[in-house]
Design a protein around this motif. Structure first.
Motif, PDB file in Angstrom:
ATOM      1  N   PHE A  15       0.844  -1.193   0.000  1.00 24.83           N
ATOM      2  CA  PHE A  15       0.000   0.000   0.000  1.00 24.83           C
ATOM      3  C   PHE A  15       0.878   1.242   0.000  1.00 24.83           C
ATOM      4  O   PHE A  15       1.991   1.236   0.528  1.00 24.83           O
ATOM      5  N   ASP A  16       0.347   2.315  -0.571  1.00 30.26           N
ATOM      6  CA  ASP A  16       1.075   3.576  -0.613  1.00 30.26           C
ATOM      7  C   ASP A  16       0.054   4.709  -0.644  1.00 30.26           C
ATOM      8  O   ASP A  16      -1.128   4.499  -0.942  1.00 30.26           O
ATOM      9  N   ASN A  17       0.528   5.917  -0.318  1.00 29.44           N
ATOM     10  CA  ASN A  17      -0.290   7.141  -0.429  1.00 29.44           C
ATOM     11  C   ASN A  17      -1.636   6.996   0.273  1.00 29.44           C
ATOM     12  O   ASN A  17      -2.704   7.223  -0.313  1.00 29.44           O
ATOM     13  N   PHE A  18      -1.572   6.629   1.531  1.00 27.33           N
ATOM     14  CA  PHE A  18      -2.768   6.542   2.368  1.00 27.33           C
ATOM     15  C   PHE A  18      -3.256   7.959   2.662  1.00 27.33           C
ATOM     16  O   PHE A  18      -2.463   8.829   3.043  1.00 27.33           O
ATOM     17  N   ALA A  19      -4.539   8.214   2.456  1.00 29.42           N
ATOM     18  CA  ALA A  19      -5.055   9.576   2.635  1.00 29.42           C
ATOM     19  C   ALA A  19      -6.474   9.548   3.174  1.00 29.42           C
ATOM     20  O   ALA A  19      -7.274   8.659   2.841  1.00 29.42           O
ATOM     21  N   LEU A  20      -6.774  10.533   4.023  1.00 35.94           N
ATOM     22  CA  LEU A  20      -8.121  10.724   4.572  1.00 35.94           C
ATOM     23  C   LEU A  20      -8.533  12.161   4.305  1.00 35.94           C
ATOM     24  O   LEU A  20      -7.822  13.098   4.678  1.00 35.94           O
ATOM     25  N   THR A  21      -9.674  12.334   3.665  1.00 34.95           N
ATOM     26  CA  THR A  21     -10.192  13.670   3.401  1.00 34.95           C
ATOM     27  C   THR A  21     -11.560  13.816   4.057  1.00 34.95           C
ATOM     28  O   THR A  21     -12.381  12.889   4.018  1.00 34.95           O
ATOM     29  N   PRO A  22     -11.810  14.955   4.686  1.00 36.56           N
ATOM     30  CA  PRO A  22     -13.081  15.118   5.410  1.00 36.56           C
ATOM     31  C   PRO A  22     -14.259  15.266   4.458  1.00 36.56           C
ATOM     32  O   PRO A  22     -14.140  15.812   3.350  1.00 36.56           O
ATOM     33  N   GLY A  23     -15.419  14.787   4.903  1.00 37.02           N
ATOM     34  CA  GLY A  23     -16.654  14.984   4.169  1.00 37.02           C
ATOM     35  C   GLY A  23     -17.428  16.158   4.728  1.00 37.02           C
ATOM     36  O   GLY A  23     -16.887  17.018   5.434  1.00 37.02           O
ATOM     37  N   GLN A  24     -18.710  16.201   4.428  1.00 38.42           N
ATOM     38  CA  GLN A  24     -19.570  17.274   4.913  1.00 38.42           C
ATOM     39  C   GLN A  24     -20.115  16.930   6.297  1.00 38.42           C
ATOM     40  O   GLN A  24     -20.435  15.767   6.575  1.00 38.42           O
ATOM     41  N   PRO A  25     -20.192  17.915   7.204  1.00 38.09           N
ATOM     42  CA  PRO A  25     -20.734  17.632   8.539  1.00 38.09           C
ATOM     43  C   PRO A  25     -22.160  17.113   8.463  1.00 38.09           C
ATOM     44  O   PRO A  25     -22.940  17.494   7.578  1.00 38.09           O
ATOM     45  N   THR A  26     -22.494  16.250   9.380  1.00 35.78           N
ATOM     46  CA  THR A  26     -23.869  15.751   9.479  1.00 35.78           C
ATOM     47  C   THR A  26     -24.752  16.856  10.039  1.00 35.78           C
ATOM     48  O   THR A  26     -24.372  17.529  10.999  1.00 35.78           O
ATOM     49  N   PRO A  27     -25.927  17.105   9.450  1.00 35.30           N
ATOM     50  CA  PRO A  27     -26.816  18.148   9.971  1.00 35.30           C
ATOM     51  C   PRO A  27     -27.166  17.914  11.433  1.00 35.30           C
ATOM     52  O   PRO A  27     -27.191  16.771  11.906  1.00 35.30           O
ATOM     53  N   PRO A  28     -27.412  18.989  12.191  1.00 32.89           N
ATOM     54  CA  PRO A  28     -27.769  18.841  13.603  1.00 32.89           C
ATOM     55  C   PRO A  28     -29.009  17.973  13.797  1.00 32.89           C
ATOM     56  O   PRO A  28     -29.923  17.978  12.962  1.00 32.89           O
ATOM     57  N   GLN A  29     -29.020  17.237  14.898  1.00 34.65           N
ATOM     58  CA  GLN A  29     -30.163  16.412  15.269  1.00 34.65           C
ATOM     59  C   GLN A  29     -30.703  16.936  16.600  1.00 34.65           C
ATOM     60  O   GLN A  29     -29.931  17.134  17.537  1.00 34.65           O
ATOM     61  N   THR A  30     -32.017  17.154  16.670  1.00 36.02           N
ATOM     62  CA  THR A  30     -32.612  17.730  17.875  1.00 36.02           C
ATOM     63  C   THR A  30     -33.736  16.843  18.390  1.00 36.02           C
ATOM     64  O   THR A  30     -34.550  16.338  17.600  1.00 36.02           O
ATOM     65  N   GLY A  31     -33.759  16.657  19.716  1.00 36.74           N
ATOM     66  CA  GLY A  31     -34.791  15.855  20.343  1.00 36.74           C
ATOM     67  C   GLY A  31     -34.293  15.245  21.634  1.00 36.74           C
ATOM     68  O   GLY A  31     -33.221  15.588  22.124  1.00 36.74           O
ATOM     69  N   PRO A  32     -35.050  14.315  22.215  1.00 37.24           N
ATOM     70  CA  PRO A  32     -34.631  13.692  23.476  1.00 37.24           C
ATOM     71  C   PRO A  32     -33.521  12.667  23.255  1.00 37.24           C
ATOM     72  O   PRO A  32     -33.382  12.100  22.166  1.00 37.24           O
ATOM     73  N   ILE A  33     -32.741  12.430  24.301  1.00 31.15           N
ATOM     74  CA  ILE A  33     -31.756  11.351  24.324  1.00 31.15           C
ATOM     75  C   ILE A  33     -32.275  10.303  25.289  1.00 31.15           C
ATOM     76  O   ILE A  33     -32.363  10.541  26.502  1.00 31.15           O
ATOM     77  N   THR A  34     -32.654   9.159  24.756  1.00 26.57           N
ATOM     78  CA  THR A  34     -33.258   8.126  25.594  1.00 26.57           C
ATOM     79  C   THR A  34     -32.205   7.159  26.107  1.00 26.57           C
ATOM     80  O   THR A  34     -31.200   6.889  25.455  1.00 26.57           O
ATOM     81  N   SER A  35     -32.464   6.643  27.288  1.00 27.26           N
ATOM     82  CA  SER A  35     -31.555   5.709  27.953  1.00 27.26           C
ATOM     83  C   SER A  35     -31.888   4.273  27.568  1.00 27.26           C
ATOM     84  O   SER A  35     -33.021   3.958  27.170  1.00 27.26           O
ATOM     85  N   GLY A  36     -30.887   3.387  27.712  1.00 24.94           N
ATOM     86  CA  GLY A  36     -31.150   1.965  27.566  1.00 24.94           C
ATOM     87  C   GLY A  36     -32.014   1.424  28.683  1.00 24.94           C
ATOM     88  O   GLY A  36     -32.536   0.314  28.590  1.00 24.94           O
ATOM     89  N   LEU A  37     -32.170   2.204  29.763  1.00 25.71           N
ATOM     90  CA  LEU A  37     -33.068   1.846  30.857  1.00 25.71           C
ATOM     91  C   LEU A  37     -34.452   2.412  30.515  1.00 25.71           C
ATOM     92  O   LEU A  37     -34.609   3.616  30.344  1.00 25.71           O
ATOM     93  N   ALA A  38     -35.400   1.558  30.406  1.00 19.91           N
ATOM     94  CA  ALA A  38     -36.698   1.902  29.833  1.00 19.91           C
ATOM     95  C   ALA A  38     -37.333   3.127  30.477  1.00 19.91           C
ATOM     96  O   ALA A  38     -37.368   3.272  31.700  1.00 19.91           O
ATOM     97  N   GLY A  39     -37.835   4.017  29.614  1.00 22.69           N
ATOM     98  CA  GLY A  39     -38.619   5.160  30.065  1.00 22.69           C
ATOM     99  C   GLY A  39     -37.812   6.335  30.564  1.00 22.69           C
ATOM    100  O   GLY A  39     -38.385   7.319  31.041  1.00 22.69           O
ATOM    101  N   LYS A  40     -36.480   6.268  30.456  1.00 18.66           N
ATOM    102  CA  LYS A  40     -35.645   7.323  31.005  1.00 18.66           C
ATOM    103  C   LYS A  40     -34.965   8.119  29.897  1.00 18.66           C
ATOM    104  O   LYS A  40     -34.576   7.583  28.866  1.00 18.66           O
ATOM    105  N   CYS A  41     -34.808   9.413  30.157  1.00 22.50           N
ATOM    106  CA  CYS A  41     -34.147  10.329  29.236  1.00 22.50           C
ATOM    107  C   CYS A  41     -33.132  11.177  29.998  1.00 22.50           C
ATOM    108  O   CYS A  41     -33.186  11.290  31.222  1.00 22.50           O
ATOM    109  N   ILE A  42     -32.217  11.797  29.238  1.00 25.96           N
ATOM    110  CA  ILE A  42     -31.242  12.709  29.829  1.00 25.96           C
ATOM    111  C   ILE A  42     -31.857  14.096  29.932  1.00 25.96           C
ATOM    112  O   ILE A  42     -32.402  14.615  28.951  1.00 25.96           O
ATOM    113  N   ALA A  43     -31.736  14.690  31.121  1.00 29.04           N
ATOM    114  CA  ALA A  43     -32.390  15.979  31.369  1.00 29.04           C
ATOM    115  C   ALA A  43     -31.408  16.993  31.944  1.00 29.04           C
ATOM    116  O   ALA A  43     -30.483  16.647  32.684  1.00 29.04           O
TER     117      ALA A  43
END
Length: 802
Positions: free
Chosen positions: A663-691
């Motif tokens: 292998f030669d000339n290994f390169a990483l180029t950035p892509g476009q940022p992912t658009p913001p995501q808005t809403g609740p963050i739910t827990s793996g523990l049922a019925g719970k969210c981050i507040a």
């Protein structure tokens, strides 16, 4: 497991403390309902007392890949870390360094390069263990080196997956020759790590060492369990060949190391008994276990050496054992590191003793005759003048008194008291010179607090390093590596091999300069049992999300090469990998595949293009933008796939079999940022969210658990790896990196302690600390403040972003 140990309340420690035991000052039994009497223990430091020879406390580099990133650290940080590990009077002051004899195969969290991929073709500069051993010896010329194999190149097995062949002895003699070339004396040599033993093979190894001029090197057997001692009791030739009985995890694996027994057969041999691998504990939370094990290995099992696995967690944080060792160092680009509490509890023995000292049995035992109170061991110098007593009170619940009496020719002069508060999360409480005591008539007393390691010593010259780490930061894109700039070792900067051996070498195919070549020519003698063992290597930052990874590839022979992207979690012992793969065969067959932590592969797209053939260079690229994955060859798109499984991760290279492609000339180029995501963050523990507490939006407001109710206090925005609410960022308090550090709201400042990366198991990784957002103790009560903890895939660490 680390969480369990750290938060466990010892059943024994909750019992009433015993008094009036042998070696304890007399005290009346308390009446019913009265508080138990304080424990006072008489410690007889008698220079005339018998005791075995101390062989030192050490650690292991290998088994595998745990030291890999250390070589790529910038100066001065690299030297500072090495000083903390090996420099006398500075940090861990390790007395034994056990290094892996590389075998081109995965040996836990990586593969270490062999010196001899093909029989007879020896290259003594392969790998990074030589470099590390040289650095250790430069700091401590008295350090003892110990070699052990986990795997081996395929020719060693003579066509089978076994190490106990005549070829293996040839290989070990070649390795010993490389050690000699590097001017590194090998004091100890083992067989095949944790894979049993062959008595005749060990006898032949002894003969070979002597005939090759390495008769001073002692053989350790069998780096497994106590059954080797049973065999030696009935086999005189085997017993004669083995110098040291080395056993792994005699205190229990991932245990509190409260009991460390050997066997009657082992003790009857009259040979040194070692805990030749112990630990596997978190650099901080494992400190209590280490403190117990170093002392109790001798008290319970007459073991005279304790060797911790591993020496350092200088590996990427998506690896299974990413926090184990004496210290952590996972960001060579930023220079960030942390010195674990394990370093300081180890220093409480190593900075006050030397291999060759003797245990003083009269000054060793359990406080109050009860292991729940803690333990103590005394060691004396070879000239019978100095002594050091190491005391641990890990499970004690109240203050105790130790009453010392010094006799038998040992110094009755001033003693120095050093201590580490293992219960503290403040580094200023570790390895502190507390006081000096002048004995009267060889007698003095010391008050012992719970949760401490103490050393009482007549020696001087101890010290605590003062170097501090730079802050953590992400490795930014774009990034390129032509492999023409030489790294510290034969591995290119930041690349960590998982199977096979990727090394820089002169390019083939008419190309000038240096290229990266997979050097292992056949399936190795394997130590792990992963169902897919194709060679691959990866590098970089787990926070990378949208990017394109590109490389030039050269097919030396009929084979399949691959690009890896969004490399995320790896299964234990390489038994799986969350990642995307773009694979291309010399026949023109191509595919985009997804693998998981059980090595299940899913083909997302595939096809056939014009055959690249062998003997020519071609450019491969894998673009990852959001859920769209696109593969291209020589600038032409081959196909695309849509998959939402992995949102971020590192990049890598591989071949799907043991082929020597380049292998030669290994390169990483950035892509476009992912658009913001808005809403609740739910827990793996049922019925719970981050507040946000009370929707306050104020600095220092605790981030906590709450019932999911759709309120503004739970309306988070995730963008550019930050989580915001009310204009404030989710923040790790004080840029802390230890387990249990709380999480709150704070002004957004771009700090790594405010950056969070989703992982494939649903956890959120704190970029700065390498730990995960955590609900303490699985507590579902509203108002429970979140913290950070070692990532463990528990449901209390699973979060679903908006």
């Amino acid at each position: 497991m680390a969480r369990t140990l750290a938060r466990r309340t010892s059943l024994l420690a909750s019992l009433a403390l015993a008094v009036g035991s042998i070696g304890t000052l007399a005290a009346e039994t308390p009446s019913a309902g009265a508080a138990p009497a304080a424990v006072a223990t008489a410690i007889a430091v008698n220079g005339a007392s018998g005791g075995l020879t101390f062989d030192g406390v050490g650690a292991i580099s290998g088994g595998g890949g745990n030291s890999r990133l250390l070589a790529d650290y910038p100066e001065p940080e690299r030297s500072r870390i090495l000083d903390y590990l090996f420099k006398p009077g500075y940090g861990a002051d390790l007395q034994v360094l056990k290094i892996e004899i590389g075998g081109d195969t995965n040996s836990t969290d990586g593969a270490e390069s062999s010196i001899e991929h093909s029989q007879g073709q020896v290259d003594c500069d392969q790998g990074y263990e030589w470099w590390l051993a040289e650095q250790a010896e430069a700091r401590n010329p008295n350090i003892k080196l110990y070699g052990l194999s986990w795997g081996a190149p395929g020719w060693v097995g003579s066509g089978s997956n076994t190490f106990f062949t005549s070829n293996a002895i040839t290989y070990l003699m070649d390795w010993m020759g490389c050690a000699k070339q590097h001017k590194l004396p090998i004091s100890y040599l083992g067989g095949w790590n944790e894979r049993g033993f062959d008595a005749t093979w060990y006898e032949n190894l002894k003969t070979a060492l002597v005939s090759h001029g390495y008769g001073a090197t002692k053989i350790v057997a069998a780096d497994s369990d106590w059954s080797v001692a049973d065999a030696m009791t009935t086999d005189p030739a085997f017993k004669k060949a083995v110098d040291i009985v080395g056993v792994h995890y005699p205190c229990g694996y991932l245990s509190s190391e409260s009991t460390c027994n050997s066997t009657a057969n082992a003790q009857s041999l009259g040979k040194p008994l070692w805990a030749s691998e112990n630990g596997s504990e978190d650099a901080n939370d494992g400190a209590a276990a280490t403190a117990r094990g170093i002392n109790r290995g001798y008290l319970d099992g007459k073991m005279t050496s304790y060797i911790n696995w591993p020496v350092i967690a200088a590996l990427y944080q998506n690896m299974y054992f990413s926090t184990d060792g004496m210290a952590e160092a996972s960001q060579p680009w930023s220079g960030n590191y942390s010195i674990g509490k394990n370093t300081w509890v180890t220093a409480q023995t190593t900075q006050f003793t030397q291999p060759g000292w003797h245990y003083v049995d009269s000054g060793s035992g359990y406080l109050g005759g009860n292991r729940a109170n803690g333990s103590f061991v005394t060691l004396k110098s070879t000239d019978n003048h100095d002594y050091s007593t190491v005391i641990e009170t890990m499970d004690a619940t109240a203050a105790q008194t130790a009453n010392f009496t010094v006799t038998g020719g040992l110094s009755t002069g001033k003693v120095h008291v050093w201590a580490t508060n293992v219960n503290s999360s403040n580094p200023s409480d570790y390895f502190v010179h507390q006081q000096d005591i002048t004995p009267s008539g060889g007698r003095y007393s010391l008050t012992l607090q719970p949760g401490y390691v103490y050393t009482v010593t007549t020696t001087t010259g101890q010290g605590k390093g003062t170097a501090t780490s730079p802050a953590a930061s992400a490795l930014t894109l774009p990034y390129t590596d032509t492999f023409d700039t030489h790294a510290t070792t034969t591995s290119p900067k930041y690349f960590s091999d998982m199977n096979g051996a990727f090394a820089t070498t002169s390019c083939d195919g008419g190309r000038t300069g240096q290229c990266l070549r997979q050097e292992a020519t056949s399936t190795p003698v394997r130590w792990t049992n992963e169902p897919y063992d194709g060679p691959y290597t990866f590098m970089g930052d787990s926070s990378w999300s949208n990017y394109t990874v590109t490389t030039d590839a050269y097919f030396e022979q009929s084979s399949t090469v691959e690009l890896l992207g969004r490399v995320n979690l790896q299964g234990r012992n390489d038994n799986g990998l969350d990642a995307y793969h773009f694979r291309l065969s010399d026949t023109g067959a191509w595919s985009i595949q997804k693998s998981d932590v059980n090595w299940n592969f899913t083909t997302l797209a595939s096809g056939t293009t014009t055959a690249p053939g062998t003997g020519s260079w071609h450019t491969l690229a894998l673009k990852m933008q959001g859920s769209t994955l696109t593969a291209s060859l020589d600038g032409k798109t081959l196909g695309s796939a849509v998959d939402n499984s992995y949102t971020n991760g590192q990049a890598g290279l591989g071949v799907t079999d043991y082929k020597t492609d380049e292998f030669d000339n290994f390169a990483l180029t950035p892509g476009q940022p992912t658009p913001p995501q808005t809403g609740p963050i739910t827990s793996g523990l049922a019925g719970k969210c981050i507040a946000d507490n009370a929707d306050s939006g104020t600095d220092g407001a605790p981030i906590q658990m709450g019932d999911c109710d759709g309120s503004a206090a739970q309306n988070w925005t995730y963008a550019n790896q930050t989580l915001t609410i009310n204009g404030k960022c989710m923040d790790v308090v004080g840029q802390g990196t230890t387990n249990g550090t709380l999480v709150d709201l704070w002004d957004c400042n771009g700090g790594a302690n405010q950056q969070w990366v989703p992982r494939a198991d649903g956890s959120l990784l704190s970029v700065q600390s390498g730990k995960c957002l955590d609900d303490p103790g699985f507590n579902t009560a509203n108002g429970t403040q979140l913290d950070i903890w070692d990532c463990n895939s528990g449901t209390n660490q699973k979060w679903t972003l908006p």
